[in-house]
Enzyme design. Structure first.
Site, PDB file in Angstrom:
ATOM      1  N   LYS A 113       0.927  -1.279   0.364  1.00 19.12           N
ATOM      2  CA  LYS A 113      -0.276  -0.072   0.211  1.00 19.12           C
ATOM      3  C   LYS A 113       0.869   0.855  -0.211  1.00 19.12           C
ATOM      4  CE  LYS A 113      -4.591  -0.314   0.125  1.00 19.12           C
ATOM      5  NZ  LYS A 113      -4.492  -1.948  -0.399  1.00 19.12           N
ATOM      6  N   LYS A 195      -3.812 -11.677  -8.224  1.00 17.45           N
ATOM      7  CA  LYS A 195      -5.161 -12.468  -8.294  1.00 17.45           C
ATOM      8  C   LYS A 195      -6.112 -11.850  -8.400  1.00 17.45           C
ATOM      9  CE  LYS A 195      -4.612  -9.967  -3.621  1.00 17.45           C
ATOM     10  NZ  LYS A 195      -4.888 -10.249  -2.601  1.00 17.45           N
ATOM     11  N   LYS A 198     -10.532  -6.370  -5.323  1.00 17.46           N
ATOM     12  CA  LYS A 198     -11.903  -5.555  -5.211  1.00 17.46           C
ATOM     13  C   LYS A 198     -11.566  -4.632  -6.321  1.00 17.46           C
ATOM     14  CE  LYS A 198     -13.544  -6.681  -1.036  1.00 17.46           C
ATOM     15  NZ  LYS A 198     -12.470  -6.127  -0.087  1.00 17.46           N
TER      16      LYS A 198
HETATM   17  P1  TYM Z   1     -10.791  -8.642   1.734  1.00 20.73           P
HETATM   18  O1  TYM Z   1     -11.555  -7.632   1.503  1.00 20.73           O
HETATM   19  O2  TYM Z   1      -9.139  -7.823   1.029  1.00 20.73           O
HETATM   20  O3  TYM Z   1     -11.128 -10.086   1.190  1.00 20.73           O
HETATM   21  C1  TYM Z   1     -11.967 -10.375   1.802  1.00 20.73           C
HETATM   22  C2  TYM Z   1     -11.745 -11.741   1.934  1.00 20.73           C
HETATM   23  O4  TYM Z   1     -11.466 -12.419   0.396  1.00 20.73           O
HETATM   24  C3  TYM Z   1     -10.541 -12.929   0.787  1.00 20.73           C
HETATM   25  N1  TYM Z   1      -9.445 -12.929  -0.493  1.00 20.73           N
HETATM   26  C4  TYM Z   1      -9.522 -14.081  -1.752  1.00 20.73           C
HETATM   27  N2  TYM Z   1      -9.183 -15.297  -1.646  1.00 20.73           N
HETATM   28  C5  TYM Z   1      -8.500 -15.990  -2.412  1.00 20.73           C
HETATM   29  N3  TYM Z   1      -8.268 -15.536  -3.537  1.00 20.73           N
HETATM   30  C6  TYM Z   1      -8.295 -14.163  -3.729  1.00 20.73           C
HETATM   31  N4  TYM Z   1      -7.778 -13.785  -5.042  1.00 20.73           N
HETATM   32  C7  TYM Z   1      -9.284 -13.344  -2.843  1.00 20.73           C
HETATM   33  N5  TYM Z   1      -9.066 -12.049  -2.986  1.00 20.73           N
HETATM   34  C8  TYM Z   1      -9.599 -11.519  -1.922  1.00 20.73           C
HETATM   35  C9  TYM Z   1      -9.177 -12.535   1.665  1.00 20.73           C
HETATM   36  O5  TYM Z   1      -8.418 -13.271   1.801  1.00 20.73           O
HETATM   37  C10 TYM Z   1      -9.669 -12.194   2.738  1.00 20.73           C
HETATM   38  O6  TYM Z   1     -10.589 -13.454   3.585  1.00 20.73           O
HETATM   39  N6  TYM Z   1      -8.219  -7.758   6.222  1.00 20.73           N
HETATM   40  C11 TYM Z   1      -9.071  -8.703   5.892  1.00 20.73           C
HETATM   41  C12 TYM Z   1     -10.421  -7.717   6.091  1.00 20.73           C
HETATM   42  C13 TYM Z   1     -10.280  -8.048   7.489  1.00 20.73           C
HETATM   43  C14 TYM Z   1     -10.165  -9.462   8.327  1.00 20.73           C
HETATM   44  C15 TYM Z   1     -10.458  -9.116   9.460  1.00 20.73           C
HETATM   45  C16 TYM Z   1     -10.371 -10.825   8.020  1.00 20.73           C
HETATM   46  C17 TYM Z   1     -10.860  -7.159   8.905  1.00 20.73           C
HETATM   47  N7  TYM Z   1     -10.493  -7.321   9.703  1.00 20.73           N
HETATM   48  C18 TYM Z   1     -10.749  -9.689  10.809  1.00 20.73           C
HETATM   49  C19 TYM Z   1     -10.356 -12.181   9.058  1.00 20.73           C
HETATM   50  C20 TYM Z   1     -10.316 -11.081  10.310  1.00 20.73           C
HETATM   51  C21 TYM Z   1      -9.548  -7.918   4.550  1.00 20.73           C
HETATM   52  O7  TYM Z   1      -8.851  -7.008   3.543  1.00 20.73           O
HETATM   53  O8  TYM Z   1     -10.201  -8.738   3.323  1.00 20.73           O
END
Ligand code: TYM
Length: 333
Positions: A113, A195, A198
């Site tokens: 980031k 990957k 979003k």
């Molecule tokens: P975020 O919002 O980027 O993504 C949400 C979930 O989707 C998974 N993910 C993927 N898995 C496989 N392949 C991909 N291409 C892919 N892109 C996204 C992420 O691993 C995630 O599980 N920091 C976290 C949000 C968060 C969180 C937490 C998660 C905040 N607090 C506490 C678990 C526990 C995030 O930005 O996910």
């Protein structure tokens, strides 16, 4: 013995995609019967990139609606919005006292980031892993269903839990990342670069909100080549990716047919991508349609959010009380 505690969250930064589905939501749905689950929309985490305030509400509503449309049952789990739980930022503050600048700066997501938004390297970005740890530890979770990209954050959550326990006495169990398929997954983008995401690779990411036409178009553009020239040869990454996606949405017969065609050097990638596109449409269409219904039903969403908030605060306030006492913040007794 009580059910094991599970926590996971999704940032409200954009449209959910197949990576979010297979990395996270599919596990949520499979876990909701067996475990004591807390799932939430991480709206505070989304603030690190300074989103337009008018977009926050529709984004939060959509993520909630997408989770429910995928099969999450708000009666069975606590489904809530992170900013509805004031105990989380309080625990975040406490954990920040145990988190060191050096380790935070070394986090891969921070370095990424900092590179991509050099004019906005804020403290929220640096302490992203402590907020995430607070999300998890506030319910004393032991299992955290996430994709592969969150592995390092989970390791940090375990470190902060251990540090707290060591300094103030046993309080938090160690949380571990979880996937029903055992290995954490990373759903690759269709162009073979990185990957599904979003905010990046939009043309090579399949979103749960994509129309049928768009899904078919994106699939047809997926990277391929002229096909193998030797029988049973190893698949290049981008072809392996197509087979991986096929395993997620197509029937066993279809997968076996194309695998045999590949091994016999007669595979027609155009046909394979068309089939995969159609199977993808069949998978996504019902989710998209259900999301649209739920997303516009504000009274229903309010009810769900309130119900989730109540369940989550009940658990969060107990943990916070305990953490405050252990730290000595206990002045009225
Ligand atoms: P975020 O919002 O980027 O993504 C949400 C979930 O989707 C998974 N993910 C993927 N898995 C496989 N392949 C991909 N291409 C892919 N892109 C996204 C992420 O691993 C995630 O599980 N920091 C976290 C949000 C968060 C969180 C937490 C998660 C905040 N607090 C506490 C678990 C526990 C995030 O930005 O996910």
């Amino acid at each position: 013995m009580g059910k094991e505690i599970v926590v996971s969250g999704i940032r409200s930064t954009g449209f959910l995609h197949l990576g979010n589905y297979f990395g996270a939501i599919k596990n949520y749905i499979d876990m909701q019967e067996q475990f004591n689950c807390y799932f939430f929309v991480a709206d505070y985490h989304s603030l690190t990139t300074h989103p337009d305030p008018t977009l926050l509400k529709p984004n939060v509503y959509r993520v909630l609606a997408e989770n429910i449309a995928c099969g999450l049952d708000p009666e069975k789990v606590a489904l809530y919005v992170q900013s509805d739980i004031p105990e989380i930022p309080e625990l975040y503050l406490m954990l920040n006292m145990l988190a060191y600048k050096g380790e935070l700066e070394k986090t891969a997501s921070f370095k990424d980031k900092a590179r991509s938004q050099p004019d906005n390297i804020n403290a929220g970005l640096l302490t992203y892993p402590t907020l995430m740890s607070a999300d998890i530890l506030i319910h004393k979770a032991v299992k955290v269903p996430v994709g592969k990209d969150q592995e390092q954050h989970l390791e940090m959550a375990r470190n902060f839990a251990q540090r707290f326990n060591h300094r103030y006495g046993d309080t938090f169990p160690e949380p571990h990342p979880f996937n029903f398929g055992k290995e954490l997954v990373k759903i690759p983008s269709l162009d073979g670069n990185g990957k599904m995401s979003k905010s990046e690779n939009e043309n090579a990411t399949i979103y749960l909100a994509d129309t049928d036409d768009l899904i078919l178009k994106k699939m047809m553009k997926a990277k391929t080549d002229q096909g193998p020239s030797e029988q049973n040869s190893t698949k290049p990454d981008y072809i392996e990716n197509l087979f991986m996606l096929m395993k997620l949405v197509s029937s066993q017969d279809t997968i076996e047919k194309y695998d045999a065609d590949y091994n016999n050097c007669v595979i027609r990638y155009g046909d394979m991508k068309k089939q995969l596109g159609e199977d993808m449409v069949n998978f996504i269409k019902p989710i998209r349609e259900k999301t649209l219904d739920i997303q516009t039903n504000t009274p229903y969403l309010h009810k769900i959010m309130k119900m989730g908030q109540e369940k989550a605060r009940e658990s969060a306030s107990k943990t916070l009380d305990e953490a405050r006492k252990k730290m000595g913040i206990n002045f009225y007794c």
